[in-house]
Write an enzyme that holds these catalytic residues in place. Structure first.
Site, PDB file in Angstrom:
ATOM      1  N   ARG A   1      -8.531   7.710   3.846  1.00 44.81           N
ATOM      2  CA  ARG A   1      -9.531   6.662   3.630  1.00 44.81           C
ATOM      3  C   ARG A   1     -10.153   6.220   4.945  1.00 44.81           C
ATOM      4  O   ARG A   1     -11.385   6.169   5.087  1.00 44.81           O
ATOM      5  CB  ARG A   1      -8.882   5.451   2.939  1.00 44.81           C
ATOM      6  CG  ARG A   1      -9.834   4.252   2.818  1.00 44.81           C
ATOM      7  CD  ARG A   1      -9.090   3.009   2.366  1.00 44.81           C
ATOM      8  NE  ARG A   1      -8.062   2.586   3.294  1.00 44.81           N
ATOM      9  CZ  ARG A   1      -8.271   1.856   4.390  1.00 44.81           C
ATOM     10  NH1 ARG A   1      -9.504   1.491   4.719  1.00 44.81           N
ATOM     11  NH2 ARG A   1      -7.267   1.498   5.172  1.00 44.81           N
ATOM     12  N   ARG A   2      -9.328   5.893   5.928  1.00 44.57           N
ATOM     13  CA  ARG A   2      -9.869   5.463   7.222  1.00 44.57           C
ATOM     14  C   ARG A   2     -10.681   6.582   7.871  1.00 44.57           C
ATOM     15  O   ARG A   2     -11.707   6.339   8.499  1.00 44.57           O
ATOM     16  CB  ARG A   2      -8.731   5.023   8.149  1.00 44.57           C
ATOM     17  CG  ARG A   2      -8.090   3.702   7.727  1.00 44.57           C
ATOM     18  CD  ARG A   2      -6.885   3.372   8.569  1.00 44.57           C
ATOM     19  NE  ARG A   2      -6.307   2.081   8.178  1.00 44.57           N
ATOM     20  CZ  ARG A   2      -5.028   1.775   8.298  1.00 44.57           C
ATOM     21  NH1 ARG A   2      -4.171   2.656   8.807  1.00 44.57           N
ATOM     22  NH2 ARG A   2      -4.594   0.584   7.932  1.00 44.57           N
TER      23      ARG A   2
ATOM     24  N   ARG B   1       0.718   9.663  13.167  1.00 40.24           N
ATOM     25  CA  ARG B   1       1.742   8.991  12.375  1.00 40.24           C
ATOM     26  C   ARG B   1       2.742   8.341  13.320  1.00 40.24           C
ATOM     27  O   ARG B   1       2.623   8.410  14.525  1.00 40.24           O
ATOM     28  CB  ARG B   1       2.437   9.973  11.422  1.00 40.24           C
ATOM     29  CG  ARG B   1       1.555  10.393  10.259  1.00 40.24           C
ATOM     30  CD  ARG B   1       2.392  10.984   9.132  1.00 40.24           C
ATOM     31  NE  ARG B   1       3.372  10.021   8.663  1.00 40.24           N
ATOM     32  CZ  ARG B   1       4.596  10.344   8.239  1.00 40.24           C
ATOM     33  NH1 ARG B   1       4.977  11.609   8.218  1.00 40.24           N
ATOM     34  NH2 ARG B   1       5.429   9.417   7.830  1.00 40.24           N
TER      35      ARG B   1
ATOM     36  N   LYS C   1       0.815  -1.213   0.000  1.00 40.98           N
ATOM     37  CA  LYS C   1       0.000   0.000   0.000  1.00 40.98           C
ATOM     38  C   LYS C   1       0.853   1.270   0.000  1.00 40.98           C
ATOM     39  O   LYS C   1       0.329   2.357  -0.260  1.00 40.98           O
ATOM     40  CB  LYS C   1      -0.953   0.015   1.200  1.00 40.98           C
ATOM     41  CG  LYS C   1      -0.329   0.071   2.555  1.00 40.98           C
ATOM     42  CD  LYS C   1      -1.387  -0.032   3.646  1.00 40.98           C
ATOM     43  CE  LYS C   1      -0.794  -0.020   5.036  1.00 40.98           C
ATOM     44  NZ  LYS C   1      -0.100   1.240   5.368  1.00 40.98           N
ATOM     45  N   ASP C   2       2.169   1.141   0.247  1.00 40.94           N
ATOM     46  CA  ASP C   2       3.061   2.298   0.212  1.00 40.94           C
ATOM     47  C   ASP C   2       3.692   2.506  -1.156  1.00 40.94           C
ATOM     48  O   ASP C   2       4.410   3.494  -1.355  1.00 40.94           O
ATOM     49  CB  ASP C   2       4.193   2.141   1.244  1.00 40.94           C
ATOM     50  CG  ASP C   2       3.695   2.197   2.677  1.00 40.94           C
ATOM     51  OD1 ASP C   2       2.636   2.812   2.909  1.00 40.94           O
ATOM     52  OD2 ASP C   2       4.373   1.633   3.560  1.00 40.94           O
TER      53      ASP C   2
ATOM     54  N   CYS D   1      -2.013   9.817  -0.964  1.00 42.03           N
ATOM     55  CA  CYS D   1      -2.391  10.323   0.350  1.00 42.03           C
ATOM     56  C   CYS D   1      -3.309  11.536   0.249  1.00 42.03           C
ATOM     57  O   CYS D   1      -3.766  12.050   1.258  1.00 42.03           O
ATOM     58  CB  CYS D   1      -1.132  10.677   1.135  1.00 42.03           C
ATOM     59  SG  CYS D   1      -0.036   9.271   1.365  1.00 42.03           S
TER      60      CYS D   1
ATOM     61  N   ARG E   1       2.337   4.473  17.914  1.00 36.21           N
ATOM     62  CA  ARG E   1       0.892   4.684  17.854  1.00 36.21           C
ATOM     63  C   ARG E   1       0.186   4.000  19.027  1.00 36.21           C
ATOM     64  O   ARG E   1      -0.719   4.571  19.645  1.00 36.21           O
ATOM     65  CB  ARG E   1       0.348   4.170  16.522  1.00 36.21           C
ATOM     66  CG  ARG E   1       0.920   4.912  15.324  1.00 36.21           C
ATOM     67  CD  ARG E   1       0.298   4.455  14.022  1.00 36.21           C
ATOM     68  NE  ARG E   1       1.062   4.923  12.868  1.00 36.21           N
ATOM     69  CZ  ARG E   1       0.586   5.093  11.657  1.00 36.21           C
ATOM     70  NH1 ARG E   1      -0.700   4.829  11.418  1.00 36.21           N
ATOM     71  NH2 ARG E   1       1.340   5.510  10.665  1.00 36.21           N
TER      72      ARG E   1
END
Length: 311
Positions: free
Chosen positions: A136-137, A154, A88-89, A246, A160
Protein backbone atom coordinates in the site's frame (compact mmCIF):
# COMPACT_ATOMS: atom_id res chain seq x y z
CA UNK A 1 -9.93 -13.67 38.97
CA UNK A 2 -7.67 -15.20 41.63
CA UNK A 3 -4.45 -14.73 39.61
CA UNK A 4 -2.99 -12.02 37.40
CA UNK A 5 -4.46 -11.62 33.93
CA UNK A 6 -2.03 -13.11 31.39
CA UNK A 7 -1.52 -10.80 28.40
CA UNK A 8 0.20 -12.20 25.32
CA UNK A 9 2.36 -9.90 23.22
CA UNK A 10 5.05 -9.99 20.58
CA UNK A 11 8.52 -9.33 21.94
CA UNK A 12 9.52 -6.26 19.92
CA UNK A 13 10.09 -2.99 21.75
CA UNK A 14 7.01 -1.48 20.12
CA UNK A 15 4.80 -4.46 20.95
CA UNK A 16 5.95 -4.42 24.56
CA UNK A 17 5.32 -0.67 24.81
CA UNK A 18 1.81 -1.05 23.40
CA UNK A 19 1.01 -4.08 25.52
CA UNK A 20 2.42 -2.37 28.60
CA UNK A 21 -0.10 0.42 28.12
CA UNK A 22 -2.89 -2.17 27.90
CA UNK A 23 -1.60 -4.03 30.96
CA UNK A 24 -1.61 -0.85 33.02
CA UNK A 25 -5.14 -0.01 31.90
CA UNK A 26 -6.42 -3.51 32.72
CA UNK A 27 -4.68 -3.46 36.10
CA UNK A 28 -6.26 -0.10 36.95
CA UNK A 29 -9.66 -1.50 36.00
CA UNK A 30 -9.03 -4.38 38.41
CA UNK A 31 -8.14 -1.95 41.22
CA UNK A 32 -4.36 -1.71 41.05
CA UNK A 33 -2.68 1.28 42.65
CA UNK A 34 0.29 2.87 40.85
CA UNK A 35 3.22 0.45 41.02
CA UNK A 36 1.01 -2.57 41.67
CA UNK A 37 0.17 -3.35 38.05
CA UNK A 38 2.01 -6.69 37.89
CA UNK A 39 0.01 -8.05 40.83
CA UNK A 40 -3.07 -7.76 38.64
CA UNK A 41 -1.84 -8.28 35.07
CA UNK A 42 1.38 -9.64 33.55
CA UNK A 43 2.86 -9.60 30.05
CA UNK A 44 3.79 -12.90 28.38
CA UNK A 45 6.22 -12.06 25.51
CA UNK A 46 6.24 -14.47 22.57
CA UNK A 47 8.46 -14.44 19.48
CA UNK A 48 6.28 -15.06 16.42
CA UNK A 49 7.31 -16.56 13.11
CA UNK A 50 6.84 -13.16 11.50
CA UNK A 51 9.44 -11.75 13.91
CA UNK A 52 11.93 -14.52 13.16
CA UNK A 53 11.84 -14.11 9.34
CA UNK A 54 13.08 -10.64 8.41
CA UNK A 55 14.56 -10.98 4.93
CA UNK A 56 11.38 -11.40 2.85
CA UNK A 57 8.05 -9.67 2.33
CA UNK A 58 5.23 -11.13 4.41
CA UNK A 59 3.33 -12.04 1.23
CA UNK A 60 6.17 -14.44 0.38
CA UNK A 61 6.07 -16.32 3.68
CA UNK A 62 2.41 -16.57 4.70
CA UNK A 63 1.01 -13.10 5.33
CA UNK A 64 -0.18 -11.33 8.46
CA UNK A 65 -1.10 -14.53 10.33
CA UNK A 66 2.60 -15.05 10.99
CA UNK A 67 2.37 -12.25 13.59
CA UNK A 68 -0.69 -13.69 15.35
CA UNK A 69 -0.66 -17.48 15.04
CA UNK A 70 1.45 -18.36 18.09
CA UNK A 71 -0.48 -15.94 20.30
CA UNK A 72 -3.79 -17.36 19.08
CA UNK A 73 -2.66 -20.91 19.81
CA UNK A 74 -1.85 -19.97 23.40
CA UNK A 75 -5.21 -18.22 23.80
CA UNK A 76 -7.03 -21.31 22.59
CA UNK A 77 -5.19 -23.70 24.91
CA UNK A 78 -5.66 -21.43 27.94
CA UNK A 79 -2.09 -20.25 28.48
CA UNK A 80 -3.18 -16.64 27.79
CA UNK A 81 -6.29 -14.70 28.77
CA UNK A 82 -5.93 -11.94 26.18
CA UNK A 83 -3.52 -11.10 23.35
CA UNK A 84 -2.60 -7.60 22.19
CA UNK A 85 -2.00 -7.07 18.48
CA UNK A 86 -1.52 -4.11 16.21
CA UNK A 87 -4.91 -4.11 14.53
CA UNK A 88 -3.45 -3.82 11.04
CA UNK A 89 -1.66 -7.16 11.63
CA UNK A 90 -4.87 -9.05 12.44
CA UNK A 91 -6.19 -11.04 9.45
CA UNK A 92 -9.81 -10.48 8.41
CA UNK A 93 -10.74 -14.05 9.32
CA UNK A 94 -10.33 -15.05 12.97
CA UNK A 95 -9.93 -18.67 14.22
CA UNK A 96 -13.01 -20.38 15.65
CA UNK A 97 -13.29 -19.82 19.38
CA UNK A 98 -11.59 -16.41 19.35
CA UNK A 99 -13.01 -12.91 19.08
CA UNK A 100 -12.02 -9.27 18.94
CA UNK A 101 -13.03 -8.49 22.52
CA UNK A 102 -11.97 -4.84 22.82
CA UNK A 103 -10.46 -2.03 20.77
CA UNK A 104 -8.84 0.77 22.80
CA UNK A 105 -8.91 4.36 21.59
CA UNK A 106 -6.94 4.83 18.40
CA UNK A 107 -3.65 6.69 18.05
CA UNK A 108 -2.74 8.79 14.98
CA UNK A 109 -3.59 6.68 11.92
CA UNK A 110 -1.31 8.55 9.50
CA UNK A 111 1.89 7.30 7.89
CA UNK A 112 5.14 8.98 8.87
CA UNK A 113 7.89 10.08 6.49
CA UNK A 114 11.47 10.00 7.77
CA UNK A 115 14.21 11.25 5.44
CA UNK A 116 17.98 11.39 5.61
CA UNK A 117 18.05 14.85 4.05
CA UNK A 118 14.61 15.51 2.55
CA UNK A 119 11.95 16.55 5.03
CA UNK A 120 8.96 15.82 2.76
CA UNK A 121 8.28 12.94 0.41
CA UNK A 122 7.72 15.35 -2.46
CA UNK A 123 11.22 16.82 -1.90
CA UNK A 124 13.09 13.54 -2.39
CA UNK A 125 15.60 13.68 -5.27
CA UNK A 126 14.82 11.97 -8.57
CA UNK A 127 15.15 8.18 -8.25
CA UNK A 128 15.54 8.25 -4.47
CA UNK A 129 15.47 4.97 -2.53
CA UNK A 130 12.35 4.66 -0.36
CA UNK A 131 12.24 1.83 2.15
CA UNK A 132 9.00 0.01 2.94
CA UNK A 133 7.65 -3.54 2.96
CA UNK A 134 4.05 -2.35 2.52
CA UNK A 135 2.50 -2.70 -0.95
CA UNK A 136 0.00 0.00 0.00
CA UNK A 137 2.68 2.52 0.96
CA UNK A 138 4.66 1.56 -2.14
CA UNK A 139 1.69 2.11 -4.46
CA UNK A 140 0.56 5.36 -2.83
CA UNK A 141 4.10 6.74 -2.99
CA UNK A 142 4.41 5.84 -6.66
CA UNK A 143 1.15 7.66 -7.43
CA UNK A 144 2.84 10.90 -6.33
CA UNK A 145 6.41 10.03 -7.29
CA UNK A 146 6.62 7.32 -9.98
CA UNK A 147 10.37 7.90 -10.22
CA UNK A 148 11.08 6.58 -6.74
CA UNK A 149 12.96 3.33 -6.27
CA UNK A 150 11.03 1.27 -3.71
CA UNK A 151 13.21 -1.10 -1.71
CA UNK A 152 12.10 -3.77 0.76
CA UNK A 153 12.51 -2.81 4.42
CA UNK A 154 11.42 -5.08 7.26
CA UNK A 155 12.45 -5.33 10.91
CA UNK A 156 11.49 -3.50 14.07
CA UNK A 157 11.37 0.29 14.32
CA UNK A 158 14.91 0.56 15.71
CA UNK A 159 16.30 -1.55 12.85
CA UNK A 160 14.50 0.49 10.21
CA UNK A 161 15.64 3.81 11.65
CA UNK A 162 19.21 2.55 11.97
CA UNK A 163 19.29 1.47 8.34
CA UNK A 164 18.04 4.91 7.30
CA UNK A 165 20.76 6.58 9.37
CA UNK A 166 23.41 4.29 7.84
CA UNK A 167 22.42 5.33 4.32
CA UNK A 168 20.69 2.19 3.07
CA UNK A 169 17.74 4.39 2.07
CA UNK A 170 17.05 8.03 1.32
CA UNK A 171 13.79 7.84 3.25
CA UNK A 172 11.51 5.35 4.96
CA UNK A 173 7.81 5.20 5.81
CA UNK A 174 6.54 4.06 9.21
CA UNK A 175 3.32 4.32 11.18
CA UNK A 176 3.02 7.53 13.19
CA UNK A 177 1.25 5.64 15.99
CA UNK A 178 4.16 3.31 16.63
CA UNK A 179 6.68 6.13 16.77
CA UNK A 180 4.47 8.06 19.19
CA UNK A 181 4.03 5.05 21.46
CA UNK A 182 7.81 4.62 21.56
CA UNK A 183 8.37 8.29 22.40
CA UNK A 184 9.94 8.88 18.97
CA UNK A 185 7.44 11.33 17.51
CA UNK A 186 10.18 13.96 17.17
CA UNK A 187 11.85 11.75 14.53
CA UNK A 188 8.91 12.26 12.16
CA UNK A 189 9.65 14.77 9.41
CA UNK A 190 6.21 14.66 7.75
CA UNK A 191 2.89 13.10 8.70
CA UNK A 192 1.49 12.11 5.32
CA UNK A 193 -1.99 13.35 4.49
CA UNK A 194 -4.95 11.01 4.81
CA UNK A 195 -6.06 12.24 1.40
CA UNK A 196 -2.97 10.96 -0.42
CA UNK A 197 -2.15 8.16 2.01
CA UNK A 198 -5.28 6.65 3.59
CA UNK A 199 -3.88 4.02 5.96
CA UNK A 200 -4.13 0.26 6.19
CA UNK A 201 -7.36 -1.01 7.77
CA UNK A 202 -6.96 -0.70 11.53
CA UNK A 203 -3.72 1.28 11.44
CA UNK A 204 -3.12 3.15 14.69
CA UNK A 205 -5.52 0.90 16.64
CA UNK A 206 -4.83 -2.04 18.93
CA UNK A 207 -6.75 -5.32 19.00
CA UNK A 208 -7.47 -7.14 22.26
CA UNK A 209 -8.22 -10.71 21.26
CA UNK A 210 -9.64 -13.32 23.62
CA UNK A 211 -11.50 -16.60 23.74
CA UNK A 212 -15.25 -16.32 23.43
CA UNK A 213 -15.72 -17.36 27.06
CA UNK A 214 -13.62 -14.38 28.24
CA UNK A 215 -15.03 -11.74 25.91
CA UNK A 216 -17.58 -10.30 28.35
CA UNK A 217 -15.20 -10.03 31.31
CA UNK A 218 -15.75 -6.54 32.81
CA UNK A 219 -12.02 -5.78 32.95
CA UNK A 220 -11.79 -6.52 29.23
CA UNK A 221 -14.94 -4.76 28.09
CA UNK A 222 -13.80 -1.64 29.96
CA UNK A 223 -10.92 -1.26 27.45
CA UNK A 224 -13.26 -0.86 24.48
CA UNK A 225 -13.58 2.56 22.80
CA UNK A 226 -16.82 2.50 20.80
CA UNK A 227 -15.95 5.03 18.03
CA UNK A 228 -12.63 3.30 17.35
CA UNK A 229 -14.23 -0.14 17.35
CA UNK A 230 -16.96 0.91 14.90
CA UNK A 231 -14.48 2.61 12.55
CA UNK A 232 -12.30 -0.51 12.64
CA UNK A 233 -15.32 -2.77 12.01
CA UNK A 234 -16.05 -0.78 8.84
CA UNK A 235 -12.42 -0.85 7.72
CA UNK A 236 -12.16 -4.59 8.29
CA UNK A 237 -15.39 -5.14 6.36
CA UNK A 238 -13.79 -3.51 3.34
CA UNK A 239 -10.60 -5.50 3.92
CA UNK A 240 -12.58 -8.75 3.90
CA UNK A 241 -14.13 -8.01 0.51
CA UNK A 242 -10.88 -6.79 -1.01
CA UNK A 243 -8.80 -9.67 0.33
CA UNK A 244 -6.81 -7.13 2.31
CA UNK A 245 -3.49 -8.81 2.95
CA UNK A 246 0.17 -8.39 2.18
CA UNK A 247 -0.63 -9.38 -1.43
CA UNK A 248 -2.98 -6.49 -2.15
CA UNK A 249 -2.56 -2.72 -1.81
CA UNK A 250 -5.71 -1.80 0.14
CA UNK A 251 -6.48 1.19 2.35
CA UNK A 252 -9.51 1.92 4.52
CA UNK A 253 -10.08 4.66 7.06
CA UNK A 254 -13.18 5.61 9.02
CA UNK A 255 -13.92 8.81 10.94
CA UNK A 256 -16.88 9.95 13.02
CA UNK A 257 -18.86 13.17 13.20
CA UNK A 258 -21.49 12.57 15.87
CA UNK A 259 -23.01 9.19 15.04
CA UNK A 260 -22.17 9.45 11.33
CA UNK A 261 -19.33 7.28 10.14
CA UNK A 262 -17.52 8.28 6.94
CA UNK A 263 -15.37 5.61 5.35
CA UNK A 264 -12.74 5.89 2.60
CA UNK A 265 -11.77 2.67 0.84
CA UNK A 266 -9.23 2.28 -1.93
CA UNK A 267 -7.35 -0.31 -3.94
CA UNK A 268 -4.16 0.38 -5.90
CA UNK A 269 -2.04 -1.56 -8.34
CA UNK A 270 1.44 -2.11 -6.86
CA UNK A 271 2.98 0.27 -9.41
CA UNK A 272 0.54 3.04 -8.49
CA UNK A 273 -0.81 3.31 -12.05
CA UNK A 274 -4.37 2.28 -11.12
CA UNK A 275 -6.18 3.70 -8.11
CA UNK A 276 -9.83 3.00 -7.32
CA UNK A 277 -11.42 4.83 -4.38
CA UNK A 278 -14.89 5.04 -2.90
CA UNK A 279 -16.15 7.19 0.00
CA UNK A 280 -19.44 6.64 1.81
CA UNK A 281 -21.14 7.36 5.11
CA UNK A 282 -23.85 5.97 7.36
CA UNK A 283 -25.37 6.43 10.79
CA UNK A 284 -23.42 3.78 12.71
CA UNK A 285 -24.17 2.97 16.32
CA UNK A 286 -23.51 -0.77 16.17
CA UNK A 287 -20.91 -3.11 14.71
CA UNK A 288 -23.28 -4.65 12.16
CA UNK A 289 -24.08 -1.30 10.53
CA UNK A 290 -20.44 -0.26 10.51
CA UNK A 291 -19.32 -3.55 9.01
CA UNK A 292 -22.05 -3.31 6.34
CA UNK A 293 -20.72 0.08 5.22
CA UNK A 294 -17.27 -1.43 4.73
CA UNK A 295 -18.63 -4.45 2.90
CA UNK A 296 -20.68 -2.25 0.57
CA UNK A 297 -17.84 0.13 -0.30
CA UNK A 298 -15.41 -2.75 -0.67
CA UNK A 299 -17.81 -4.41 -3.11
CA UNK A 300 -18.04 -1.21 -5.18
CA UNK A 301 -14.27 -0.98 -5.39
CA UNK A 302 -13.92 -4.66 -6.26
CA UNK A 303 -16.53 -4.38 -9.01
CA UNK A 304 -14.52 -1.64 -10.68
CA UNK A 305 -11.13 -3.31 -10.19
CA UNK A 306 -12.25 -6.66 -11.58
CA UNK A 307 -11.58 -10.22 -10.41
CA UNK A 308 -7.79 -10.00 -10.11
CA UNK A 309 -7.08 -7.81 -7.08
CA UNK A 310 -3.35 -8.57 -7.13
CA UNK A 311 -2.77 -7.24 -10.67
Amino acid sequence: MDRPVRIGTRQSRLALAQSGMVRDAIARTLGAAPGEEERFAVLVPIVTEGDRIQDRRLMEIGGKALFTRELEEQLLDGRLDVAVHSMKDVPADMPDGLTLAAVPEREDARDAFLGREARRLIDLPQGARLGTASLRRQAQSLVLRPDLKIEMLRGNVDTRMRRLAEGDFDAILLASAGLSRLGLADAIHERLSLGDFPPAPGQGALALQSRLDMAEAPWLRAQDHAPTRLAVEAERGAMLVLEGSCRTAVAAHGTFAGDRLTLTVEWLSPDGVRRVRRVGSAEATDAETARALGLDLGALVKAEVGPDLTA
